[in-house]
Design a protein around this motif. Sequence first.
Motif, mmCIF file in Angstrom:
data_model
loop_
_atom_site.group_PDB
_atom_site.id
_atom_site.type_symbol
_atom_site.label_atom_id
_atom_site.label_comp_id
_atom_site.label_asym_id
_atom_site.label_seq_id
_atom_site.Cartn_x
_atom_site.Cartn_y
_atom_site.Cartn_z
ATOM 1 N N TYR A 115 0.869 -1.169 0.000
ATOM 2 C CA TYR A 115 0.000 0.000 0.000
ATOM 3 C C TYR A 115 0.904 1.217 0.000
ATOM 4 O O TYR A 115 1.890 1.215 0.737
ATOM 5 N N LYS A 146 -1.327 1.779 -3.786
ATOM 6 C CA LYS A 146 -1.557 0.912 -4.944
ATOM 7 C C LYS A 146 -0.451 0.955 -6.006
ATOM 8 O O LYS A 146 -0.211 -0.031 -6.692
ATOM 9 N N ARG A 157 -4.586 -5.688 -7.972
ATOM 10 C CA ARG A 157 -5.893 -6.065 -7.420
ATOM 11 C C ARG A 157 -5.897 -5.862 -5.913
ATOM 12 O O ARG A 157 -4.853 -6.012 -5.266
ATOM 13 N N PRO A 158 -7.075 -5.565 -5.343
ATOM 14 C CA PRO A 158 -7.141 -5.363 -3.889
ATOM 15 C C PRO A 158 -7.138 -6.683 -3.123
ATOM 16 O O PRO A 158 -7.668 -7.690 -3.593
ATOM 17 N N GLY A 164 -7.225 -4.286 2.557
ATOM 18 C CA GLY A 164 -6.980 -2.921 2.098
ATOM 19 C C GLY A 164 -5.652 -2.733 1.397
ATOM 20 O O GLY A 164 -5.360 -1.644 0.901
ATOM 21 N N THR A 165 -4.820 -3.780 1.364
ATOM 22 C CA THR A 165 -3.561 -3.718 0.623
ATOM 23 C C THR A 165 -3.812 -4.228 -0.795
ATOM 24 O O THR A 165 -4.940 -4.575 -1.152
ATOM 25 N N TYR A 166 -2.763 -4.307 -1.581
ATOM 26 C CA TYR A 166 -2.895 -4.699 -2.984
ATOM 27 C C TYR A 166 -1.935 -5.825 -3.337
ATOM 28 O O TYR A 166 -0.996 -6.109 -2.596
#
Length: 128
Positions: free
Chosen positions: A20, A22, A46-47, A51-53
């Motif tokens: 994070y 993004k 993509r998530p 809440g991280t990617y």
Amino acid sequence: MKSVKNPSKLNLSCLATGFYPKDVKMSLRKFNTEIPDHLITSSAVRPNDDGTYQLRKSVEISGDDPADYDCYVSHSSLTEPVMKKWEDPGGVNVTPNMTFVWSIGLVFLVLLLFLVVCVLKKKGTICE
């Protein structure tokens, strides 16, 4: 490194997850030179549920290609980019049939261990 449908090919994948914000830069490289995007398969950023990617990129290569491949990731949360080199596991050339060979070896090892336990139990050297 993973076998693909064509037995003479390998699929090299790079996964970055838990980052994070993004924005991330990921490159698959051959001899430190970026592989062109048209040869790369990407999941796009993509998530994750927290809440991280995450981002995964892959490239299909010839199974006998001796080139040095690596995954290069740059992100604002890193003090310096991460570079992970793909290496031949165990110094052996992995082919699609190697999974079968390793599976058979594992079964043989389990059977051998079972036999040893049975023999020791019969001789009374193992507590009953």
